[in-house]
Scaffold this motif. Structure first.
Motif, PDB file in Angstrom:
ATOM      1  N   ALA A   1     -46.556 -33.181  30.954  1.00  0.00           N
ATOM      2  CA  ALA A   1     -46.559 -32.441  29.694  1.00  0.00           C
ATOM      3  C   ALA A   1     -47.695 -32.878  28.778  1.00  0.00           C
ATOM      4  O   ALA A   1     -48.201 -32.082  27.980  1.00  0.00           O
ATOM      5  CB  ALA A   1     -45.216 -32.618  28.986  1.00  0.00           C
TER       6      ALA A   1
ATOM      7  N   VAL B   1     -44.601 -32.495  23.770  1.00  0.00           N
ATOM      8  CA  VAL B   1     -43.311 -31.984  24.229  1.00  0.00           C
ATOM      9  C   VAL B   1     -42.309 -33.136  24.251  1.00  0.00           C
ATOM     10  O   VAL B   1     -42.555 -34.173  24.872  1.00  0.00           O
ATOM     11  CB  VAL B   1     -43.438 -31.365  25.639  1.00  0.00           C
ATOM     12  CG1 VAL B   1     -42.086 -30.837  26.110  1.00  0.00           C
ATOM     13  CG2 VAL B   1     -44.489 -30.264  25.641  1.00  0.00           C
TER      14      VAL B   1
ATOM     15  N   PHE C   1     -35.771 -30.055  26.530  1.00  0.00           N
ATOM     16  CA  PHE C   1     -37.226 -30.031  26.367  1.00  0.00           C
ATOM     17  C   PHE C   1     -37.519 -29.279  25.069  1.00  0.00           C
ATOM     18  O   PHE C   1     -37.106 -28.126  24.923  1.00  0.00           O
ATOM     19  CB  PHE C   1     -37.889 -29.295  27.535  1.00  0.00           C
ATOM     20  CG  PHE C   1     -37.607 -29.891  28.893  1.00  0.00           C
ATOM     21  CD1 PHE C   1     -38.575 -30.629  29.550  1.00  0.00           C
ATOM     22  CD2 PHE C   1     -36.379 -29.698  29.517  1.00  0.00           C
ATOM     23  CE1 PHE C   1     -38.319 -31.162  30.816  1.00  0.00           C
ATOM     24  CE2 PHE C   1     -36.111 -30.227  30.777  1.00  0.00           C
ATOM     25  CZ  PHE C   1     -37.083 -30.975  31.426  1.00  0.00           C
TER      26      PHE C   1
ATOM     27  N   PHE D   1     -40.350 -27.741  22.442  1.00  0.00           N
ATOM     28  CA  PHE D   1     -41.735 -27.291  22.340  1.00  0.00           C
ATOM     29  C   PHE D   1     -42.016 -26.821  20.915  1.00  0.00           C
ATOM     30  O   PHE D   1     -41.187 -26.132  20.312  1.00  0.00           O
ATOM     31  CB  PHE D   1     -41.983 -26.117  23.294  1.00  0.00           C
ATOM     32  CG  PHE D   1     -41.730 -26.420  24.743  1.00  0.00           C
ATOM     33  CD1 PHE D   1     -42.760 -26.804  25.585  1.00  0.00           C
ATOM     34  CD2 PHE D   1     -40.435 -26.316  25.282  1.00  0.00           C
ATOM     35  CE1 PHE D   1     -42.528 -27.067  26.931  1.00  0.00           C
ATOM     36  CE2 PHE D   1     -40.198 -26.584  26.619  1.00  0.00           C
ATOM     37  CZ  PHE D   1     -41.243 -26.958  27.444  1.00  0.00           C
TER      38      PHE D   1
ATOM     39  N   ILE E   1     -44.269 -22.969  31.936  1.00  0.00           N
ATOM     40  CA  ILE E   1     -44.452 -24.419  31.818  1.00  0.00           C
ATOM     41  C   ILE E   1     -43.243 -25.140  32.412  1.00  0.00           C
ATOM     42  O   ILE E   1     -43.389 -26.135  33.127  1.00  0.00           O
ATOM     43  CB  ILE E   1     -44.662 -24.822  30.345  1.00  0.00           C
ATOM     44  CG1 ILE E   1     -46.032 -24.331  29.850  1.00  0.00           C
ATOM     45  CG2 ILE E   1     -44.556 -26.339  30.180  1.00  0.00           C
ATOM     46  CD1 ILE E   1     -46.274 -24.570  28.374  1.00  0.00           C
TER      47      ILE E   1
ATOM     48  N   LEU F   1     -43.041 -28.108  35.125  1.00  0.00           N
ATOM     49  CA  LEU F   1     -42.434 -29.411  34.834  1.00  0.00           C
ATOM     50  C   LEU F   1     -41.355 -29.748  35.859  1.00  0.00           C
ATOM     51  O   LEU F   1     -41.231 -30.906  36.288  1.00  0.00           O
ATOM     52  CB  LEU F   1     -41.844 -29.413  33.427  1.00  0.00           C
ATOM     53  CG  LEU F   1     -42.845 -29.457  32.272  1.00  0.00           C
ATOM     54  CD1 LEU F   1     -42.116 -29.323  30.933  1.00  0.00           C
ATOM     55  CD2 LEU F   1     -43.649 -30.767  32.310  1.00  0.00           C
TER      56      LEU F   1
END
Length: 260
Positions: A143, A172, A183, A185, A198, A202
């Protein structure tokens, strides 16, 4: 009068935020409820559109109206015409200079992911799912390649209407509570499917399919073909926009604290 509203919704039953001919969108239901309450047609502008199946914790919108009601009346009155999975959280009068989309400095999302050998049941549609173990350090390293201002073409859907693929992403935040990963963002703006694409990358890194450095290679490729498949919308939540303090708008809604 210009009015700002904060909206929360479970996106499972809807074709996304933006109004469509099907009428099965959050905006369609909300504007219909507002019209019933205000007894005049109402058009709204939101801070950030969400896809089908994506949830909204604090969607913010504005509308212009000559109808005068108390703030709590806009909340309770509109909610009385809404389905149970959409609710107005707050209402505030704002200056005409305020714009739900253009006044936002950044936007925040969270993705909640269940790591378990068994698929979700109670939380079906509300979390993403993986059955292979994830490596937190590897995902954090991956990330880190995305932080800053970059051309995010590799994470952009072919249907994206943004005039530019260049966006700015903050670090992140990746955390875990039991089998649930979160997670977070935050960026100035996001491309269509950008976070879900993304997330796919990940997860690949977290499961050892690729090393963390691969994320940088995907970014530099500027090609959607270089990235992992688009991940499920189920665990994606729009946490809301970030505005300057002088607008006087709430920064969170109750559901923010419900998420793992």
């Amino acid at each position: 009068m210009r009015l700002a509203l904060g909206i929360s919704y479970n996106g499972q039953a809807y074709d996304g935020w933006q109004s469509q001919p099907s009428g099965r969108t959050v905006q369609d239901h909300l504007e219909a409820a507002l019209q019933q309450f205000a007894t005049v047609p109402v058009t709204t502008v939101c801070a950030g559109r969400t896809d089908a199946g994506v949830h909204g914790v604090q969607q913010v919108l504005h509308l212009d109206t000559e109808v005068r009601r108390e703030d709590f009346s806009w909340v309770r009155g509109t909610n009385s015409f809404l389905p149970p999975d959409i609710a107005v959280q707050w209402a505030r009068p704002v200056p005409d200079a305020f714009h739900a989309r253009n006044s936002a400095k950044s936007r925040r999302y969270a993705y909640v992911l269940l790591e378990s050998p068994v698929r979700p049941s109670v939380e079906a549609g509300r979390v993403g799912w993986v059955f292979r173990p994830l490596d937190a350090d590897a995902m954090q390293q991956a990330a880190a390649h995305l932080v800053g201002t970059h051309d995010f073409t590799s994470f952009r859907a072919s249907s994206c209407q943004s005039p530019t693929p260049v966006k700015t992403l903050e670090p992140v935040a990746i955390s875990r509570r039991g089998p649930y990963w979160r997670f977070e963002f935050q960026g100035n703006a996001f491309l269509h499917h950008m976070i879900r694409n993304i997330m796919g990358c990940l997860v690949y890194v977290g499961q050892g399919v690729h090393p963390p450095a691969w994320m940088g290679e995907v970014l530099e490729a500027k090609s959607r073909d270089a990235a992992a498949p688009t991940f499920s919308p189920d665990g994606l939540y729009f946490l809301g926009p970030v505005y300057e303090d002088h607008w006087g708008l709430p920064s969170q809604a109750a559901a923010y604290h419900w998420l793992p």
